[in-house]
Design a protein around this motif. Structure first.
Motif, PDB file in Angstrom:
ATOM      1  N   ALA A  86       0.834  -1.212   0.000  1.00 52.32           N
ATOM      2  CA  ALA A  86       0.000   0.000   0.000  1.00 52.32           C
ATOM      3  C   ALA A  86       0.864   1.255   0.000  1.00 52.32           C
ATOM      4  O   ALA A  86       0.590   2.205  -0.753  1.00 52.32           O
ATOM      5  CB  ALA A  86      -0.938  -0.012   1.204  1.00 52.32           C
ATOM      6  N   LEU A  87       1.912   1.267   0.813  1.00 54.04           N
ATOM      7  CA  LEU A  87       2.800   2.434   0.849  1.00 54.04           C
ATOM      8  C   LEU A  87       3.503   2.649  -0.485  1.00 54.04           C
ATOM      9  O   LEU A  87       3.662   3.782  -0.936  1.00 54.04           O
ATOM     10  CB  LEU A  87       3.840   2.280   1.962  1.00 54.04           C
ATOM     11  CG  LEU A  87       3.327   2.418   3.388  1.00 54.04           C
ATOM     12  CD1 LEU A  87       4.428   2.067   4.383  1.00 54.04           C
ATOM     13  CD2 LEU A  87       2.794   3.818   3.645  1.00 54.04           C
ATOM     14  N   ALA A  88       3.927   1.561  -1.121  1.00 54.44           N
ATOM     15  CA  ALA A  88       4.633   1.658  -2.400  1.00 54.44           C
ATOM     16  C   ALA A  88       3.743   2.190  -3.512  1.00 54.44           C
ATOM     17  O   ALA A  88       4.239   2.753  -4.483  1.00 54.44           O
ATOM     18  CB  ALA A  88       5.200   0.294  -2.797  1.00 54.44           C
ATOM     19  N   ASN A  89       2.447   2.032  -3.358  1.00 53.67           N
ATOM     20  CA  ASN A  89       1.517   2.442  -4.409  1.00 53.67           C
ATOM     21  C   ASN A  89       0.719   3.680  -4.061  1.00 53.67           C
ATOM     22  O   ASN A  89      -0.244   4.010  -4.755  1.00 53.67           O
ATOM     23  CB  ASN A  89       0.581   1.271  -4.739  1.00 53.67           C
ATOM     24  CG  ASN A  89       1.324   0.179  -5.460  1.00 53.67           C
ATOM     25  OD1 ASN A  89       1.679   0.323  -6.615  1.00 53.67           O
ATOM     26  ND2 ASN A  89       1.596  -0.910  -4.766  1.00 53.67           N
ATOM     27  N   THR A  90       1.116   4.358  -2.992  1.00 56.16           N
ATOM     28  CA  THR A  90       0.429   5.565  -2.556  1.00 56.16           C
ATOM     29  C   THR A  90       1.394   6.744  -2.625  1.00 56.16           C
ATOM     30  O   THR A  90       2.479   6.692  -2.039  1.00 56.16           O
ATOM     31  CB  THR A  90      -0.095   5.397  -1.111  1.00 56.16           C
ATOM     32  OG1 THR A  90      -0.969   4.264  -1.077  1.00 56.16           O
ATOM     33  CG2 THR A  90      -0.857   6.628  -0.648  1.00 56.16           C
ATOM     34  N   GLY A 105      -4.253   2.457  -7.386  1.00 53.75           N
ATOM     35  CA  GLY A 105      -5.345   1.562  -7.746  1.00 53.75           C
ATOM     36  C   GLY A 105      -4.898   0.406  -8.618  1.00 53.75           C
ATOM     37  O   GLY A 105      -3.723   0.277  -8.963  1.00 53.75           O
ATOM     38  N   ILE A 106      -5.860  -0.442  -8.954  1.00 56.11           N
ATOM     39  CA  ILE A 106      -5.590  -1.623  -9.766  1.00 56.11           C
ATOM     40  C   ILE A 106      -6.653  -1.689 -10.859  1.00 56.11           C
ATOM     41  O   ILE A 106      -7.848  -1.617 -10.572  1.00 56.11           O
ATOM     42  CB  ILE A 106      -5.641  -2.908  -8.922  1.00 56.11           C
ATOM     43  CG1 ILE A 106      -4.693  -2.799  -7.715  1.00 56.11           C
ATOM     44  CG2 ILE A 106      -5.310  -4.129  -9.758  1.00 56.11           C
ATOM     45  CD1 ILE A 106      -4.878  -3.888  -6.677  1.00 56.11           C
ATOM     46  N   ALA A 107      -6.212  -1.835 -12.088  1.00 56.75           N
ATOM     47  CA  ALA A 107      -7.150  -1.928 -13.208  1.00 56.75           C
ATOM     48  C   ALA A 107      -8.015  -3.180 -13.058  1.00 56.75           C
ATOM     49  O   ALA A 107      -7.555  -4.221 -12.578  1.00 56.75           O
ATOM     50  CB  ALA A 107      -6.387  -1.984 -14.525  1.00 56.75           C
ATOM     51  N   ALA A 108      -9.257  -3.090 -13.496  1.00 57.22           N
ATOM     52  CA  ALA A 108     -10.206  -4.206 -13.384  1.00 57.22           C
ATOM     53  C   ALA A 108      -9.667  -5.480 -14.016  1.00 57.22           C
ATOM     54  O   ALA A 108      -9.835  -6.578 -13.471  1.00 57.22           O
ATOM     55  CB  ALA A 108     -11.542  -3.820 -14.011  1.00 57.22           C
ATOM     56  N   GLU A 109      -8.974  -5.359 -15.142  1.00 60.22           N
ATOM     57  CA  GLU A 109      -8.460  -6.554 -15.815  1.00 60.22           C
ATOM     58  C   GLU A 109      -7.263  -7.168 -15.078  1.00 60.22           C
ATOM     59  O   GLU A 109      -6.895  -8.317 -15.329  1.00 60.22           O
ATOM     60  CB  GLU A 109      -8.094  -6.258 -17.278  1.00 60.22           C
ATOM     61  CG  GLU A 109      -6.996  -5.253 -17.473  1.00 60.22           C
ATOM     62  CD  GLU A 109      -7.471  -3.800 -17.535  1.00 60.22           C
ATOM     63  OE1 GLU A 109      -6.645  -2.941 -17.876  1.00 60.22           O
ATOM     64  OE2 GLU A 109      -8.654  -3.516 -17.240  1.00 60.22           O
ATOM     65  N   GLY A 159       8.201  -4.762  -9.488  1.00 59.69           N
ATOM     66  CA  GLY A 159       8.037  -6.213  -9.532  1.00 59.69           C
ATOM     67  C   GLY A 159       8.062  -6.897  -8.185  1.00 59.69           C
ATOM     68  O   GLY A 159       7.230  -7.732  -7.883  1.00 59.69           O
ATOM     69  N   GLY A 160       9.027  -6.556  -7.339  1.00 57.64           N
ATOM     70  CA  GLY A 160       9.137  -7.210  -6.043  1.00 57.64           C
ATOM     71  C   GLY A 160       7.927  -6.984  -5.173  1.00 57.64           C
ATOM     72  O   GLY A 160       7.480  -7.876  -4.451  1.00 57.64           O
ATOM     73  N   VAL A 161       7.387  -5.786  -5.212  1.00 55.74           N
ATOM     74  CA  VAL A 161       6.203  -5.483  -4.414  1.00 55.74           C
ATOM     75  C   VAL A 161       5.023  -6.318  -4.880  1.00 55.74           C
ATOM     76  O   VAL A 161       4.300  -6.904  -4.088  1.00 55.74           O
ATOM     77  CB  VAL A 161       5.872  -3.969  -4.489  1.00 55.74           C
ATOM     78  CG1 VAL A 161       4.545  -3.671  -3.838  1.00 55.74           C
ATOM     79  CG2 VAL A 161       6.981  -3.169  -3.824  1.00 55.74           C
ATOM     80  N   TRP A 162       4.844  -6.421  -6.186  1.00 58.48           N
ATOM     81  CA  TRP A 162       3.712  -7.183  -6.708  1.00 58.48           C
ATOM     82  C   TRP A 162       3.909  -8.674  -6.482  1.00 58.48           C
ATOM     83  O   TRP A 162       2.963  -9.398  -6.203  1.00 58.48           O
ATOM     84  CB  TRP A 162       3.485  -6.859  -8.178  1.00 58.48           C
ATOM     85  CG  TRP A 162       2.844  -5.521  -8.320  1.00 58.48           C
ATOM     86  CD1 TRP A 162       3.479  -4.320  -8.358  1.00 58.48           C
ATOM     87  CD2 TRP A 162       1.450  -5.233  -8.383  1.00 58.48           C
ATOM     88  NE1 TRP A 162       2.562  -3.296  -8.457  1.00 58.48           N
ATOM     89  CE2 TRP A 162       1.311  -3.833  -8.482  1.00 58.48           C
ATOM     90  CE3 TRP A 162       0.303  -6.018  -8.388  1.00 58.48           C
ATOM     91  CZ2 TRP A 162       0.076  -3.209  -8.564  1.00 58.48           C
ATOM     92  CZ3 TRP A 162      -0.927  -5.393  -8.489  1.00 58.48           C
ATOM     93  CH2 TRP A 162      -1.026  -4.009  -8.565  1.00 58.48           C
ATOM     94  N   SER A 201     -10.493  -2.852  -6.137  1.00 58.01           N
ATOM     95  CA  SER A 201     -10.131  -1.482  -6.500  1.00 58.01           C
ATOM     96  C   SER A 201     -11.184  -0.954  -7.459  1.00 58.01           C
ATOM     97  O   SER A 201     -11.746  -1.716  -8.243  1.00 58.01           O
ATOM     98  CB  SER A 201      -8.751  -1.458  -7.171  1.00 58.01           C
ATOM     99  OG  SER A 201      -8.419  -0.144  -7.585  1.00 58.01           O
ATOM    100  N   ASP A 202     -11.418   0.338  -7.380  1.00 59.25           N
ATOM    101  CA  ASP A 202     -12.338   0.965  -8.326  1.00 59.25           C
ATOM    102  C   ASP A 202     -11.625   1.425  -9.588  1.00 59.25           C
ATOM    103  O   ASP A 202     -12.211   2.086 -10.432  1.00 59.25           O
ATOM    104  CB  ASP A 202     -13.064   2.142  -7.664  1.00 59.25           C
ATOM    105  CG  ASP A 202     -14.074   1.678  -6.634  1.00 59.25           C
ATOM    106  OD1 ASP A 202     -14.607   0.559  -6.787  1.00 59.25           O
ATOM    107  OD2 ASP A 202     -14.328   2.426  -5.668  1.00 59.25           O
ATOM    108  N   GLY A 203     -10.336   1.080  -9.712  1.00 54.81           N
ATOM    109  CA  GLY A 203      -9.601   1.390 -10.932  1.00 54.81           C
ATOM    110  C   GLY A 203      -8.440   2.331 -10.708  1.00 54.81           C
ATOM    111  O   GLY A 203      -8.066   2.657  -9.580  1.00 54.81           O
ATOM    112  N   HIS A 204      -7.864   2.767 -11.822  1.00 52.67           N
ATOM    113  CA  HIS A 204      -6.687   3.626 -11.827  1.00 52.67           C
ATOM    114  C   HIS A 204      -6.906   4.868 -10.963  1.00 52.67           C
ATOM    115  O   HIS A 204      -7.925   5.544 -11.083  1.00 52.67           O
ATOM    116  CB  HIS A 204      -6.326   4.011 -13.262  1.00 52.67           C
ATOM    117  CG  HIS A 204      -5.076   4.824 -13.354  1.00 52.67           C
ATOM    118  ND1 HIS A 204      -3.836   4.308 -13.037  1.00 52.67           N
ATOM    119  CD2 HIS A 204      -4.876   6.117 -13.690  1.00 52.67           C
ATOM    120  CE1 HIS A 204      -2.936   5.250 -13.191  1.00 52.67           C
ATOM    121  NE2 HIS A 204      -3.542   6.341 -13.591  1.00 52.67           N
ATOM    122  N   SER A 205      -5.951   5.155 -10.094  1.00 54.98           N
ATOM    123  CA  SER A 205      -5.946   6.320  -9.192  1.00 54.98           C
ATOM    124  C   SER A 205      -7.079   6.293  -8.168  1.00 54.98           C
ATOM    125  O   SER A 205      -7.382   7.326  -7.565  1.00 54.98           O
ATOM    126  CB  SER A 205      -6.010   7.627  -9.986  1.00 54.98           C
ATOM    127  OG  SER A 205      -4.874   7.749 -10.807  1.00 54.98           O
TER     128      SER A 205
END
Length: 169
Positions: free
Chosen positions: A76-80, A107-111, A134-137, A158-162
Motif C-alpha cells: 500500500a505504501l509503495a503504491n500511494t 489503484g488496480i485496473a479491473a483486468e 516487480g518485487g512489491v507485486w 479497487s475501483d480502478g486507476h488512481s
C-alpha cells in the motif's frame, strides 16, 4: 519481508507454516504498523489504524502472519503517493479475524484484479508496465500462499486507476 528468488516455489507451495496459539492478532498488526511507520513518514504517507483489541486468539504461524501484514502495508505504501493515506484495520469476528489494508494510491485496473496473486502473470506483465515495482507485486503472491496455508483467504479490490486498493485477509 520474504525475498523470492524462485517463482516456482510460490506456485508449488514451498513455504513452511508452524502454527501455534496466537493470543492476539491485534498485537501483531500493531507491531507491524509500528515497524513500518518510519517508512510511511519518510514517504510522507499518513498511516492510520483501526484495531479491534479482541481479534484473537487464533492458531497460526506468527512470523508468517507478520509477513502477510508487513507486505500488505508495504504494498500500500509503495503504491500511494506523498500526501496519501494508508489505513490498516484488524477486526475480531465470531469465528475468524479479519485484516484490511486500504490505500488511496494508484489503484488496480479491473483486468488486473484476477491476476494480482498470480506470480507467473505478475512476472510477465510487470516488465511491460514501468509504473509497477516487480518485487512489491510478487509479494502479493507470497502472502496469498501464506494465507492459504493458514486456511484463510485474501481478496483484492479497487475501483480502478488512481482510485486506491483494498486487500482483505
Amino acid at each position: 519481508p520474504l525475498e523470492v528468488h524462485d517463482v516456482s516455489c510460490i506456485t508449488a507451495g514451498c513455504f513452511n507454516v508452524e502454527p501455534k496459539r496466537i493470543e492476539s492478532l491485534s498485537a501483531i498488526v500493531n507491531a507491524e504498523l509500528d515497524a513500518i511507520r518510519p517508512l510511511a513518514t519518510a514517504r510522507r504517507v499518513r498511516l492510520e489504524s483501526f484495531i479491534d483489541s479482541n481479534a484473537g486468539p487464533l492458531d497460526g504461524d506468527e512470523q508468517r502472519l507478520r509477513q502477510v501484514i508487513h507486505n500488505l502495508i508495504a504494498h500500500a505504501l509503495a503504491n500511494t503517493p506523498a500526501g496519501g493515506n494508508v489505513i490498516a484495520e484488524c477486526h475480531g469476528r465470531k469465528d475468524h479475524a479479519e485484516v484490511v489494508v486500504r490505500d488511496n494510491g494508484m489503484g488496480i485496473a479491473a483486468e488486473t484484479i484476477p491476476h494480482v496473486f498470480d506470480p507467473l502473470w505478475q512476472m510477465h506483465h510487470v516488465r511491460a508496465d514501468s509504473t509497477r515495482a516487480g518485487g512489491v507485486w510478487l509479494g502479493l503472491a507470497v502472502i496469498h500462499r501464506i494465507v492459504e496455508l493458514h486456511g484463510g483467504r485474501i481478496v483484492a479490490s479497487s475501483d480502478g486507476h488512481s482510485m486506491g486498493a483494498v486487500f482483505t485477509v
